[in-house]
Design a protein around this motif. Sequence first.
Motif, mmCIF file in Angstrom:
data_model
loop_
_atom_site.group_PDB
_atom_site.id
_atom_site.type_symbol
_atom_site.label_atom_id
_atom_site.label_comp_id
_atom_site.label_asym_id
_atom_site.label_seq_id
_atom_site.Cartn_x
_atom_site.Cartn_y
_atom_site.Cartn_z
ATOM 1 N N THR A 177 -57.998 -42.041 2.631
ATOM 2 C CA THR A 177 -56.434 -41.046 2.038
ATOM 3 C C THR A 177 -57.025 -40.280 3.585
ATOM 4 O O THR A 177 -57.492 -39.568 4.282
ATOM 5 N N VAL A 178 -55.170 -40.189 3.773
ATOM 6 C CA VAL A 178 -55.181 -38.559 5.351
ATOM 7 C C VAL A 178 -54.740 -37.568 4.284
ATOM 8 O O VAL A 178 -54.505 -37.312 3.603
ATOM 9 N N VAL A 179 -54.858 -36.989 5.183
ATOM 10 C CA VAL A 179 -54.071 -35.517 5.221
ATOM 11 C C VAL A 179 -53.317 -34.883 5.884
ATOM 12 O O VAL A 179 -52.084 -35.982 7.019
ATOM 13 N N ASP A 180 -52.552 -34.660 4.576
ATOM 14 C CA ASP A 180 -50.925 -34.353 5.084
ATOM 15 C C ASP A 180 -50.559 -33.778 6.050
ATOM 16 O O ASP A 180 -51.216 -33.008 6.413
ATOM 17 N N ALA A 181 -49.779 -34.195 7.315
ATOM 18 C CA ALA A 181 -50.181 -33.394 8.412
ATOM 19 C C ALA A 181 -49.272 -32.297 8.755
ATOM 20 O O ALA A 181 -49.464 -31.176 9.080
ATOM 21 N N LYS A 182 -48.282 -32.972 7.690
ATOM 22 C CA LYS A 182 -47.115 -31.818 7.705
ATOM 23 C C LYS A 182 -48.044 -30.376 7.319
ATOM 24 O O LYS A 182 -48.015 -29.428 7.443
ATOM 25 N N ARG A 183 -48.475 -30.434 5.930
ATOM 26 C CA ARG A 183 -49.167 -29.584 5.343
ATOM 27 C C ARG A 183 -50.172 -28.862 5.940
ATOM 28 O O ARG A 183 -50.080 -27.286 6.857
ATOM 29 N N PHE A 184 -50.986 -29.317 7.233
ATOM 30 C CA PHE A 184 -52.529 -28.759 7.511
ATOM 31 C C PHE A 184 -51.789 -27.767 8.929
ATOM 32 O O PHE A 184 -52.584 -27.729 9.157
ATOM 33 N N LEU A 185 -50.987 -28.979 9.251
ATOM 34 C CA LEU A 185 -50.408 -28.149 11.058
ATOM 35 C C LEU A 185 -49.535 -26.816 10.789
ATOM 36 O O LEU A 185 -50.196 -25.723 11.532
ATOM 37 N N ASN A 186 -48.649 -26.734 9.250
ATOM 38 C CA ASN A 186 -48.204 -25.416 9.190
ATOM 39 C C ASN A 186 -49.627 -24.468 8.832
ATOM 40 O O ASN A 186 -49.238 -23.476 9.082
ATOM 41 N N THR A 187 -50.704 -25.226 7.989
ATOM 42 C CA THR A 187 -51.510 -24.041 7.130
ATOM 43 C C THR A 187 -52.449 -23.498 8.537
ATOM 44 O O THR A 187 -52.326 -22.380 9.221
ATOM 45 N N VAL A 188 -52.474 -24.084 9.667
ATOM 46 C CA VAL A 188 -53.392 -23.873 10.551
ATOM 47 C C VAL A 188 -53.113 -23.057 11.217
ATOM 48 O O VAL A 188 -53.528 -22.807 12.432
ATOM 49 N N THR A 189 -52.088 -24.311 11.616
ATOM 50 C CA THR A 189 -50.935 -22.914 13.043
ATOM 51 C C THR A 189 -50.366 -21.851 12.721
ATOM 52 O O THR A 189 -50.168 -20.655 13.236
ATOM 53 N N SER A 190 -49.962 -21.438 11.119
ATOM 54 C CA SER A 190 -50.051 -19.836 10.598
ATOM 55 C C SER A 190 -50.690 -19.242 10.533
ATOM 56 O O SER A 190 -50.374 -18.138 10.765
ATOM 57 N N PHE A 191 -52.206 -19.408 10.634
ATOM 58 C CA PHE A 191 -53.221 -18.563 11.072
ATOM 59 C C PHE A 191 -53.777 -18.764 12.369
ATOM 60 O O PHE A 191 -54.374 -17.304 12.465
ATOM 61 N N CYS A 192 -53.907 -19.973 13.178
ATOM 62 C CA CYS A 192 -54.599 -19.730 13.995
ATOM 63 C C CYS A 192 -54.407 -20.694 14.871
ATOM 64 O O CYS A 192 -54.235 -21.622 15.437
ATOM 65 N N PRO A 193 -52.749 -20.551 15.703
ATOM 66 C CA PRO A 193 -51.863 -20.663 16.742
ATOM 67 C C PRO A 193 -52.472 -21.341 17.842
ATOM 68 O O PRO A 193 -52.218 -21.995 18.869
ATOM 69 N N PRO A 249 -63.843 -22.454 23.304
ATOM 70 C CA PRO A 249 -62.664 -23.318 22.344
ATOM 71 C C PRO A 249 -63.210 -23.856 21.874
ATOM 72 O O PRO A 249 -64.592 -23.975 20.686
ATOM 73 N N VAL A 250 -61.901 -23.691 20.045
ATOM 74 C CA VAL A 250 -62.031 -23.849 18.930
ATOM 75 C C VAL A 250 -61.658 -25.528 18.773
ATOM 76 O O VAL A 250 -60.277 -25.153 18.513
ATOM 77 N N TRP A 251 -61.957 -26.441 18.182
ATOM 78 C CA TRP A 251 -61.133 -27.274 17.436
ATOM 79 C C TRP A 251 -60.545 -27.611 16.456
ATOM 80 O O TRP A 251 -62.249 -27.292 15.443
ATOM 81 N N ILE A 252 -59.858 -28.070 15.298
ATOM 82 C CA ILE A 252 -59.581 -27.996 14.123
ATOM 83 C C ILE A 252 -59.192 -30.017 14.351
ATOM 84 O O ILE A 252 -58.200 -29.990 14.700
ATOM 85 N N ASN A 253 -60.373 -30.790 13.201
ATOM 86 C CA ASN A 253 -59.958 -31.754 13.015
ATOM 87 C C ASN A 253 -59.748 -32.357 11.360
ATOM 88 O O ASN A 253 -59.986 -31.035 10.907
ATOM 89 N N ALA A 254 -58.520 -32.956 11.801
ATOM 90 C CA ALA A 254 -57.802 -34.173 10.433
ATOM 91 C C ALA A 254 -57.842 -35.760 10.796
ATOM 92 O O ALA A 254 -56.921 -35.258 11.601
ATOM 93 N N ASP A 255 -57.351 -36.251 9.525
ATOM 94 C CA ASP A 255 -57.440 -37.843 10.136
ATOM 95 C C ASP A 255 -56.120 -37.682 9.469
ATOM 96 O O ASP A 255 -55.652 -37.467 8.158
ATOM 97 N N ILE A 256 -54.693 -37.852 9.836
ATOM 98 C CA ILE A 256 -53.311 -37.425 9.623
ATOM 99 C C ILE A 256 -52.384 -38.912 9.267
ATOM 100 O O ILE A 256 -51.569 -38.530 8.810
#
Length: 282
Positions: A149-165, A133-140
């Motif tokens: 400050t929150v991490v931009d949800a759309k850009r975070f999810l797009n980046t993570v899932t494009s490399f590591c879906p 299991p690999v978990w990737i965390n951010a407060d969005i």
Amino acid sequence: QDPRRLRRAMERELGSWSENVLDYFLNTNQIKTRDGAEIIWYHAANTKSQMKEAIQSGAHMVEADILLCGEEEGNGEPIMAHPPETNSDNTLQAWLNEIVNTKKGIKLDFKSLAAVKPSMMLLEGIKLDLRRPVWINADILPGPNGSNTVVDAKRFLNTVTSFCPDVTLSLGWTTGWQPQQCNEGYSWAMVKEMAQICDTLTQPVTFPVRAALVRQSKSELLWLLQKSNRYSLTVWTGRHDEYSIEDLLYLRENFDKSRVYYDILEPQNSEFRKAIGIEVRI
């Protein structure tokens, strides 16, 4: 097609990084029951000495924080540090090189977008060697009393899932807690906004929630968990938060034990595990 069969096929395709942590540690004989409280965490394994201690510990999941060295210049190497610390004797590359030789799952915590892409590229490069299991965390999203400050949800999810879906996503709210004040919990607006963001995702999602704020948020968090069987909670504690073991036992009584994990700091972690009859193993 049978929706359940389709779901199982999708989960198989996602791979080991999205494997349920209870299934993984049960199948590798590291825990005895399908109970989230069985999972032991090592928090903030950032420096080389902390990383070594985490590897030698009885922890199942190792959590670490990532920043980008030279972030202001727009380039740099991912390093292991938690703000306000901005320097480290450890890089993500070195950290992964060590952790890959263990049986431990990992959770990588990002406080900004800058480090996400180069980190995902490093992760992608060791995929075949990191079968767990690999978990990737951010407060969005902004949460109760949150000021960071929150991490931009759309850009975070797009980046993570494009490399590591196939990673497990850990998506939280920024929070705060003040002593001797009435600290509000997670509101309906907060959980509904999170549900909307996660509705189109196919990966497992865990929601990190602050222990001192959970009891007053029972209805809202139960509703969120009921939106999908892919969802879980990870209960965490601030170093100076005030909460009781009874608050944690209340969670045990009202939530599915297989869908709540406890990233609890000492000494409350040992007290909690003793109270529920699970072996204390640090």
